[in-house]
Design an enzyme around this catalytic site. Sequence first.
Site, PDB file in Angstrom:
ATOM      1  N   GLU A 149      17.070  14.084  -5.925  1.00  0.00           N
ATOM      2  CA  GLU A 149      17.277  13.034  -6.926  1.00  0.00           C
ATOM      3  C   GLU A 149      18.155  11.910  -6.385  1.00  0.00           C
ATOM      4  O   GLU A 149      17.926  10.743  -6.664  1.00  0.00           O
ATOM      5  CB  GLU A 149      17.919  13.663  -8.165  1.00  0.00           C
ATOM      6  CG  GLU A 149      18.058  12.730  -9.328  1.00  0.00           C
ATOM      7  CD  GLU A 149      18.604  13.427 -10.553  1.00  0.00           C
ATOM      8  OE1 GLU A 149      17.808  14.026 -11.298  1.00  0.00           O
ATOM      9  OE2 GLU A 149      19.831  13.376 -10.762  1.00  0.00           O
ATOM     10  N   HIS A 152      14.327   8.150 -16.268  1.00  0.00           N
ATOM     11  CA  HIS A 152      14.451   9.178 -17.306  1.00  0.00           C
ATOM     12  C   HIS A 152      15.757   8.989 -18.049  1.00  0.00           C
ATOM     13  O   HIS A 152      16.586   8.158 -17.695  1.00  0.00           O
ATOM     14  CB  HIS A 152      14.327  10.590 -16.716  1.00  0.00           C
ATOM     15  CG  HIS A 152      15.479  11.031 -15.869  1.00  0.00           C
ATOM     16  ND1 HIS A 152      15.845  12.343 -15.732  1.00  0.00           N
ATOM     17  CD2 HIS A 152      16.370  10.340 -15.114  1.00  0.00           C
ATOM     18  CE1 HIS A 152      16.881  12.442 -14.921  1.00  0.00           C
ATOM     19  NE2 HIS A 152      17.210  11.241 -14.533  1.00  0.00           N
ATOM     20  N   HIS A 181      15.590   7.033 -10.445  1.00  0.00           N
ATOM     21  CA  HIS A 181      15.904   7.617  -9.140  1.00  0.00           C
ATOM     22  C   HIS A 181      14.771   7.351  -8.165  1.00  0.00           C
ATOM     23  O   HIS A 181      13.617   7.233  -8.559  1.00  0.00           O
ATOM     24  CB  HIS A 181      16.088   9.136  -9.253  1.00  0.00           C
ATOM     25  CG  HIS A 181      17.210   9.544 -10.129  1.00  0.00           C
ATOM     26  ND1 HIS A 181      18.535   9.453  -9.746  1.00  0.00           N
ATOM     27  CD2 HIS A 181      17.230  10.033 -11.392  1.00  0.00           C
ATOM     28  CE1 HIS A 181      19.308   9.891 -10.725  1.00  0.00           C
ATOM     29  NE2 HIS A 181      18.532  10.245 -11.742  1.00  0.00           N
ATOM     30  N   CYS A 185      24.057  10.059 -17.606  1.00  0.00           N
ATOM     31  CA  CYS A 185      22.608  10.275 -17.542  1.00  0.00           C
ATOM     32  C   CYS A 185      21.941  10.337 -18.914  1.00  0.00           C
ATOM     33  O   CYS A 185      20.728  10.486 -19.014  1.00  0.00           O
ATOM     34  CB  CYS A 185      22.283  11.520 -16.729  1.00  0.00           C
ATOM     35  SG  CYS A 185      22.672  11.317 -14.978  1.00  0.00           S
ATOM     36  N   HIS A 211      17.813   5.524 -16.891  1.00  0.00           N
ATOM     37  CA  HIS A 211      18.116   5.140 -15.508  1.00  0.00           C
ATOM     38  C   HIS A 211      17.014   5.699 -14.621  1.00  0.00           C
ATOM     39  O   HIS A 211      16.139   6.424 -15.093  1.00  0.00           O
ATOM     40  CB  HIS A 211      19.488   5.687 -15.085  1.00  0.00           C
ATOM     41  CG  HIS A 211      19.552   7.180 -15.064  1.00  0.00           C
ATOM     42  ND1 HIS A 211      19.569   7.952 -16.221  1.00  0.00           N
ATOM     43  CD2 HIS A 211      19.561   8.056 -14.036  1.00  0.00           C
ATOM     44  CE1 HIS A 211      19.603   9.233 -15.890  1.00  0.00           C
ATOM     45  NE2 HIS A 211      19.597   9.322 -14.560  1.00  0.00           N
ATOM     46  N   HIS A 225       6.930   5.173 -10.944  1.00  0.00           N
ATOM     47  CA  HIS A 225       7.203   4.022 -11.811  1.00  0.00           C
ATOM     48  C   HIS A 225       6.906   4.321 -13.284  1.00  0.00           C
ATOM     49  O   HIS A 225       6.463   3.450 -14.033  1.00  0.00           O
ATOM     50  CB  HIS A 225       6.471   2.768 -11.319  1.00  0.00           C
ATOM     51  CG  HIS A 225       7.126   2.191 -10.108  1.00  0.00           C
ATOM     52  ND1 HIS A 225       6.908   2.703  -8.843  1.00  0.00           N
ATOM     53  CD2 HIS A 225       8.031   1.186  -9.964  1.00  0.00           C
ATOM     54  CE1 HIS A 225       7.630   2.029  -7.973  1.00  0.00           C
ATOM     55  NE2 HIS A 225       8.326   1.106  -8.632  1.00  0.00           N
TER      56      HIS A 225
END
EC number: 4.1.2.50
Length: 150
Positions: free
Chosen positions: A136, A16, A31, A25, A29, A75
């Site tokens: 996260e 996201h 998680h 952020c 990137h 994914h």
Amino acid sequence: MSNIRITKQFTFETGHALYGYDGKCRNVHGHSYKLSVTVIGSPITDSSNVKFGMVIDFSDLKKIVREEIVEVFDHATVFNKNTPHVELAKELEERGHHVILVDYQPTSENMVIDFAQKIKNRLPQNIKLFSLRLQETESSYAEWYQSDNL
């Protein structure tokens, strides 16, 4: 009969970016999310029922969460469709990437609200969603409790 809470845990990988954010952020990137889903209900008391003694079969809960959350978000890259990130999303989709456009800033807080609604819509009537925990990172998570949202 007593109410009992049961929890099933799931993992999935999602990317996201937070449009307009003033930190790292804002960049795309990902998680390794961990989602804990807790439901509450009374165990089945009918001894002729194959699910006797269960609140809900863990495999039934797994099916709901996999179909609504894991298979959709795993994914994928999530963007707020109300931002210029929609252009990046279009380009990624054209290149064969799995992109999800949502009506919210894709923070853990907003994602857990979205997930709660999706799961609640699929639970049997006698089973209630008690809480969700979306982790996260190793040290950061968002929690949603039904009791906080009455």
